[in-house]
Design an enzyme around this catalytic site. Sequence first.
Site, PDB file in Angstrom:
ATOM      1  N   LYS A 103       0.795  -1.226   0.000  1.00  0.00           N
ATOM      2  CA  LYS A 103       0.000   0.000   0.000  1.00  0.00           C
ATOM      3  C   LYS A 103       0.825   1.273   0.000  1.00  0.00           C
ATOM      4  O   LYS A 103       0.333   2.316  -0.417  1.00  0.00           O
ATOM      5  CB  LYS A 103      -0.940   0.040   1.225  1.00  0.00           C
ATOM      6  CG  LYS A 103      -2.079  -0.965   1.177  1.00  0.00           C
ATOM      7  CD  LYS A 103      -3.138  -0.600   2.211  1.00  0.00           C
ATOM      8  CE  LYS A 103      -4.231  -1.640   2.331  1.00  0.00           C
ATOM      9  NZ  LYS A 103      -5.102  -1.414   3.473  1.00  0.00           N
ATOM     10  N   LYS A 155      -7.342 -11.532  -3.395  1.00  0.00           N
ATOM     11  CA  LYS A 155      -8.374 -11.760  -2.374  1.00  0.00           C
ATOM     12  C   LYS A 155      -9.549 -10.788  -2.585  1.00  0.00           C
ATOM     13  O   LYS A 155      -9.352  -9.651  -3.055  1.00  0.00           O
ATOM     14  CB  LYS A 155      -7.799 -11.650  -0.964  1.00  0.00           C
ATOM     15  CG  LYS A 155      -7.480 -10.248  -0.509  1.00  0.00           C
ATOM     16  CD  LYS A 155      -7.404 -10.152   1.016  1.00  0.00           C
ATOM     17  CE  LYS A 155      -7.396  -8.700   1.453  1.00  0.00           C
ATOM     18  NZ  LYS A 155      -7.738  -8.442   2.818  1.00  0.00           N
ATOM     19  N   LYS A 189     -12.539  -4.887  -0.150  1.00  0.00           N
ATOM     20  CA  LYS A 189     -13.341  -3.671  -0.303  1.00  0.00           C
ATOM     21  C   LYS A 189     -12.742  -2.756  -1.357  1.00  0.00           C
ATOM     22  O   LYS A 189     -13.424  -2.019  -2.021  1.00  0.00           O
ATOM     23  CB  LYS A 189     -13.348  -2.891   1.019  1.00  0.00           C
ATOM     24  CG  LYS A 189     -14.259  -3.449   2.049  1.00  0.00           C
ATOM     25  CD  LYS A 189     -13.899  -2.866   3.401  1.00  0.00           C
ATOM     26  CE  LYS A 189     -13.599  -3.963   4.371  1.00  0.00           C
ATOM     27  NZ  LYS A 189     -13.002  -3.611   5.603  1.00  0.00           N
TER      28      LYS A 189
HETATM   29  P1  ATP Z   1     -10.209  -5.373   2.676  1.00  0.00           P
HETATM   30  O1  ATP Z   1      -8.985  -5.973   2.079  1.00  0.00           O
HETATM   31  O2  ATP Z   1     -11.478  -5.915   2.148  1.00  0.00           O
HETATM   32  O3  ATP Z   1     -10.172  -3.862   2.778  1.00  0.00           O
HETATM   33  P2  ATP Z   1      -9.325  -5.833   5.242  1.00  0.00           P
HETATM   34  O4  ATP Z   1      -8.382  -6.990   5.244  1.00  0.00           O
HETATM   35  O5  ATP Z   1      -8.801  -4.462   5.427  1.00  0.00           O
HETATM   36  O6  ATP Z   1     -10.301  -5.905   4.064  1.00  0.00           O
HETATM   37  P3  ATP Z   1     -10.944  -5.887   7.566  1.00  0.00           P
HETATM   38  O7  ATP Z   1     -12.299  -5.394   7.335  1.00  0.00           O
HETATM   39  O8  ATP Z   1     -10.092  -5.147   8.479  1.00  0.00           O
HETATM   40  O9  ATP Z   1     -10.417  -6.167   6.179  1.00  0.00           O
HETATM   41  O10 ATP Z   1     -10.894  -7.413   7.940  1.00  0.00           O
HETATM   42  C1  ATP Z   1     -11.731  -8.070   8.792  1.00  0.00           C
HETATM   43  C2  ATP Z   1     -11.407  -9.533   8.718  1.00  0.00           C
HETATM   44  O11 ATP Z   1     -11.794 -10.073   7.443  1.00  0.00           O
HETATM   45  C3  ATP Z   1      -9.930  -9.883   8.883  1.00  0.00           C
HETATM   46  O12 ATP Z   1      -9.808 -10.960   9.811  1.00  0.00           O
HETATM   47  C4  ATP Z   1      -9.489 -10.333   7.515  1.00  0.00           C
HETATM   48  O13 ATP Z   1      -8.486 -11.335   7.593  1.00  0.00           O
HETATM   49  C5  ATP Z   1     -10.790 -10.919   6.939  1.00  0.00           C
HETATM   50  N1  ATP Z   1     -10.802 -10.878   5.477  1.00  0.00           N
HETATM   51  C6  ATP Z   1     -10.775  -9.756   4.697  1.00  0.00           C
HETATM   52  N2  ATP Z   1     -10.839 -10.111   3.393  1.00  0.00           N
HETATM   53  C7  ATP Z   1     -10.891 -11.480   3.345  1.00  0.00           C
HETATM   54  C8  ATP Z   1     -10.993 -12.446   2.286  1.00  0.00           C
HETATM   55  N3  ATP Z   1     -11.034 -12.091   1.015  1.00  0.00           N
HETATM   56  N4  ATP Z   1     -11.050 -13.752   2.616  1.00  0.00           N
HETATM   57  C9  ATP Z   1     -11.034 -14.149   3.912  1.00  0.00           C
HETATM   58  N5  ATP Z   1     -10.949 -13.289   4.952  1.00  0.00           N
HETATM   59  C10 ATP Z   1     -10.872 -11.980   4.696  1.00  0.00           C
END
Ligand code: ATP
Length: 329
Positions: free
Chosen positions: A111, A192, A195
């Site tokens: 990032k 993956k 959002k």
């Molecule tokens: P994003 O990448 O969607 O912005 P993030 O990783 O910042 O998401 P958070 O909302 O902080 O997401 O994550 C909440 C939980 O969801 C964390 O435990 C993360 O590991 C899990 N998570 C996020 N995306 C995935 C995915 N594609 N598959 C499985 N678990 C996920």
Amino acid sequence: MKRVLSGVQPTGDVHLGNYLGAFRGWVQEQSNCEALYCIVDLHALTVDYDPKELAERTLDMATYLIACGLDPQRCSIFVQSQVPQHTYLAWILECNASMGELSRMTQFKDKGKGNDSVKVGLFTYPVLMAADILIYNADLVPVGDDQRQHLELARNIAMRFNSKYGATFTVPQAQVPPLGARVMDLQDPTKKMSKSSSSPQGIILLSDDPATIDKKIKRAVTDNDSLVNYDPEHKPGISNLLELFSSASGQSIEQIQQNYTSYGPLKSDTAQAVIEMIAPIQERYNELVKDRKSVLDCLASGAEHATSIAGATIDQVASAIGLIRPDYI
Ligand code: ATP
Ligand code: LTN
């Protein structure tokens, strides 16, 4: 009884990856463990955001967590910024973490590395996450696969601190679900589901209506050999759908592979299983948004409980590292 802690950023739209990778496991753990779940709004300040939206999104995330099955009678749901001890501990842990180890965090590399205007907070983010965990002496941290490296850092900081200042922190363990730990983007199954995905068609939101879910799954990128085989390396698209179907229906991947010989019916039935899994969550969410004050009240009592644990840890840490306390003499 083991203690569980996990966190989620209040970044709005909750997707299927969040639910299958994290929240579903959180719901299970609230029955087996003492569970604390934190909406990490301070982490959300590390990137550009709209202050007018943050509070709304935080309350919305709490509403989703309860709709997904977290029960405020059985676990504590709270907002990170309402327990200031997290940032107090984060500073102390920053003084026990090295630039080198933070520079190796892949999330920062993806990032922000190389960009001069990237916020310092994005660089130190994993230390605040370590503080979120260590301040509760959590035994288990249920997260998706993407968080493994951050968990490893939290463990290393805990062990280093304990050996320097004496046994203080529990060394936490990541708990990654066997299935759904890495839900992939439907349009680019090598990434993956996230959002921040480039295409909204690639992610399924918990707020999507049945027709939208059906359309997104039917348009999911697959390959053209039409073989229903689980092979994440060579067939990431179809393997992702098999995992989704299995996670949503409870059937094993082997069983599903035997029942389907072409992609069309597999996609329709996967969509149906996902729609059925999400429907009760949407129903509860629609009820809860009518009474947002009760959700806010849950957050207040969650923060009160969290503060009592966090305050005791800070007392212990402060004494261990030589900060003078009122009861010093
Ligand atoms: P994003 O990448 O969607 O912005 P993030 O990783 O910042 O998401 P958070 O909302 O902080 O997401 O994550 C909440 C939980 O969801 C964390 O435990 C993360 O590991 C899990 N998570 C996020 N995306 C995935 C995915 N594609 N598959 C499985 N678990 C996920
Ligand atoms: N970094 C995590 C969110 C997070 C977290 C935590 C998860 C912040 N603090 C403590 C578990 C425990 C993410 O981006 N998903």
